[in-house]
Structure formats: C-alpha cells, structure tokens
Design a protein around this motif. Structure first.
Motif, mmCIF file in Angstrom:
data_model
loop_
_atom_site.group_PDB
_atom_site.id
_atom_site.type_symbol
_atom_site.label_atom_id
_atom_site.label_comp_id
_atom_site.label_asym_id
_atom_site.label_seq_id
_atom_site.Cartn_x
_atom_site.Cartn_y
_atom_site.Cartn_z
ATOM 1 N N LEU A 72 0.838 -1.203 0.000
ATOM 2 C CA LEU A 72 0.000 0.000 0.000
ATOM 3 C C LEU A 72 0.871 1.251 0.000
ATOM 4 O O LEU A 72 1.881 1.319 0.696
ATOM 5 C CB LEU A 72 -0.929 0.001 1.217
ATOM 6 C CG LEU A 72 -1.988 -1.100 1.246
ATOM 7 C CD1 LEU A 72 -2.690 -1.133 2.597
ATOM 8 C CD2 LEU A 72 -2.987 -0.924 0.117
ATOM 9 N N ASP A 73 0.450 2.252 -0.761
ATOM 10 C CA ASP A 73 1.198 3.502 -0.888
ATOM 11 C C ASP A 73 0.432 4.608 -0.167
ATOM 12 O O ASP A 73 -0.513 5.180 -0.699
ATOM 13 C CB ASP A 73 1.385 3.833 -2.373
ATOM 14 C CG ASP A 73 2.311 5.006 -2.607
ATOM 15 O OD1 ASP A 73 2.686 5.689 -1.624
ATOM 16 O OD2 ASP A 73 2.661 5.245 -3.773
ATOM 17 N N ARG A 74 0.869 4.904 1.047
ATOM 18 C CA ARG A 74 0.192 5.889 1.897
ATOM 19 C C ARG A 74 0.189 7.282 1.268
ATOM 20 O O ARG A 74 -0.728 8.070 1.500
ATOM 21 C CB ARG A 74 0.853 5.920 3.265
ATOM 22 C CG ARG A 74 0.192 6.862 4.232
ATOM 23 C CD ARG A 74 0.601 6.624 5.653
ATOM 24 N NE ARG A 74 0.248 5.318 6.153
ATOM 25 C CZ ARG A 74 -0.997 4.943 6.482
ATOM 26 N NH1 ARG A 74 -1.992 5.767 6.350
ATOM 27 N NH2 ARG A 74 -1.229 3.734 6.938
ATOM 28 N N ASP A 75 1.181 7.603 0.447
ATOM 29 C CA ASP A 75 1.271 8.937 -0.142
ATOM 30 C C ASP A 75 0.122 9.236 -1.101
ATOM 31 O O ASP A 75 -0.245 10.388 -1.292
ATOM 32 C CB ASP A 75 2.602 9.099 -0.896
ATOM 33 C CG ASP A 75 3.794 9.048 0.036
ATOM 34 O OD1 ASP A 75 3.635 9.380 1.236
ATOM 35 O OD2 ASP A 75 4.886 8.666 -0.418
ATOM 36 N N VAL A 76 -0.424 8.199 -1.709
ATOM 37 C CA VAL A 76 -1.441 8.412 -2.733
ATOM 38 C C VAL A 76 -2.800 8.723 -2.119
ATOM 39 O O VAL A 76 -3.454 9.696 -2.493
ATOM 40 C CB VAL A 76 -1.538 7.185 -3.674
ATOM 41 C CG1 VAL A 76 -2.676 7.344 -4.656
ATOM 42 C CG2 VAL A 76 -0.221 6.982 -4.397
ATOM 43 N N ASN A 77 -3.245 7.918 -1.158
ATOM 44 C CA ASN A 77 -4.563 8.110 -0.559
ATOM 45 C C ASN A 77 -4.546 7.558 0.869
ATOM 46 O O ASN A 77 -4.919 6.397 1.083
ATOM 47 C CB ASN A 77 -5.620 7.411 -1.418
ATOM 48 C CG ASN A 77 -7.030 7.726 -0.974
ATOM 49 O OD1 ASN A 77 -7.278 8.027 0.186
ATOM 50 N ND2 ASN A 77 -7.967 7.629 -1.894
ATOM 51 N N PRO A 78 -4.130 8.364 1.844
ATOM 52 C CA PRO A 78 -3.963 7.868 3.221
ATOM 53 C C PRO A 78 -5.242 7.254 3.816
ATOM 54 O O PRO A 78 -5.160 6.239 4.501
ATOM 55 C CB PRO A 78 -3.543 9.113 4.005
ATOM 56 C CG PRO A 78 -3.003 10.058 2.991
ATOM 57 C CD PRO A 78 -3.724 9.761 1.717
ATOM 58 N N GLU A 79 -6.391 7.828 3.531
ATOM 59 C CA GLU A 79 -7.637 7.294 4.094
ATOM 60 C C GLU A 79 -7.944 5.904 3.528
ATOM 61 O O GLU A 79 -8.311 4.991 4.264
ATOM 62 C CB GLU A 79 -8.806 8.241 3.813
ATOM 63 C CG GLU A 79 -10.096 7.790 4.465
ATOM 64 C CD GLU A 79 -11.240 8.754 4.206
ATOM 65 O OE1 GLU A 79 -12.399 8.310 4.369
ATOM 66 O OE2 GLU A 79 -11.010 9.925 3.841
ATOM 67 N N LEU A 80 -7.762 5.744 2.227
ATOM 68 C CA LEU A 80 -7.975 4.445 1.596
ATOM 69 C C LEU A 80 -6.987 3.424 2.143
ATOM 70 O O LEU A 80 -7.354 2.281 2.432
ATOM 71 C CB LEU A 80 -7.854 4.545 0.077
ATOM 72 C CG LEU A 80 -7.992 3.237 -0.695
ATOM 73 C CD1 LEU A 80 -9.369 2.611 -0.479
ATOM 74 C CD2 LEU A 80 -7.728 3.458 -2.173
ATOM 75 N N VAL A 81 -5.743 3.830 2.314
ATOM 76 C CA VAL A 81 -4.723 2.928 2.850
ATOM 77 C C VAL A 81 -5.102 2.487 4.262
ATOM 78 O O VAL A 81 -4.986 1.301 4.597
ATOM 79 C CB VAL A 81 -3.326 3.588 2.817
ATOM 80 C CG1 VAL A 81 -2.318 2.789 3.625
ATOM 81 C CG2 VAL A 81 -2.852 3.729 1.372
#
Length: 144
Positions: A72-81
């Motif tokens: 998972l890439d937290r930088d892209v969409n923290p809520e989704l992650v």
C-alpha cells in the motif's frame, strides 16, 4: 505423480515469467489471485482433514495478504490505505480463526472480501493506471 510435479513446475515458471515482466498493477492482481488460490486450497485441505496442508496453504494466504498490505502507498490516498490496512488485518485474523476452528465458511467470507477488492482493482483502466504511475513518480521526485 510425475505429471503433477511437471504441472506444478510449469505453473511456477509461468508465474515467475509473468512477475518478471509485470507492472505494479499486475503484481497486485497476481497476489490477490494467489491469496484466493491458497484459501481455496486451505478449504480443500480442511474438507480432507489434511491438517498439514491446511496449515501450509493458510499460512501462505496470510503471507500474501501481508504482502498486499505492505504494498500500500500511503502517499497516494492515506484514508484508503488506512481502510485497506484494517481490512487486511481483519482478513488475517479471520484466516487464523478459520484455521483453528477448521471453518470453511469463514474462508468463504475472506475470499468474498478479496474478490470485491480484486473486482475493483481489475476495473482500473490502462489510462488510469498510467496517470497513477505518473502522479506517484511526481510525488516521489517532488516535481509537479
């Protein structure tokens, strides 16, 4: 027996080849497929009372789900992650419970969750994938 080993070796070589040339999106698809296959194998092992096979298959499924969480890439969409991390943690807890209780219904539930995520992932268009790769690269290099 020889034929079964040959098929297994072919599948393993085919997977290695697919992974070697895969983009990150395809790697996630392969991981999800692998988790589904291990869960199905675990269900079959429970049905046959193959406890060693069950343990190996379900351990492998948990390892794959952990790999999905780690990707998972937290930088892209923290809520989704955050949501996916919680869901992956829930899945691994459910697999552990299913293993202890030898309950295939719990495994069916986890497989349904993975299928929902995989279905959404499979819907991502090539154009959207390319846009996401570009945005990720810009975020990592600090260019806009």
């Amino acid at each position: 027996m020889y034929e079964k080993k040959g098929i297994h070796a072919y599948k393993k070589d085919s997977l290695k080849s697919d992974l070697a040339s895969a983009d990150p999106h395809r790697v996630i698809q392969l991981l999800m497929q692998g988790a589904l296959e291990r869960l199905a194998l675990g269900k079959g092992c429970i049905a046959r009372a193959d406890w060693e096979g069950k343990a190996a298959a379900l351990t492998s499924a948990v390892e794959i789900i952990n790999s999905l969480r780690d990707a998972l890439d937290r930088d892209v969409n923290p809520e989704l992650v955050d949501n996916l991390e919680s869901l992956y943690d829930y899945m691994t807890a459910q697999i552990t419970e299913a293993s202890v209780k030898k309950d295939t219904a719990i495994l069916d539930h986890v497989m349904g969750l993975i299928l929902q995520i995989k279905g959404a992932w499979d819907q991502i268009s090539d154009m959207d994938k390319q846009k996401a790769y570009e945005e990720r690269n810009q975020a990592r290099t600090g260019t806009v």
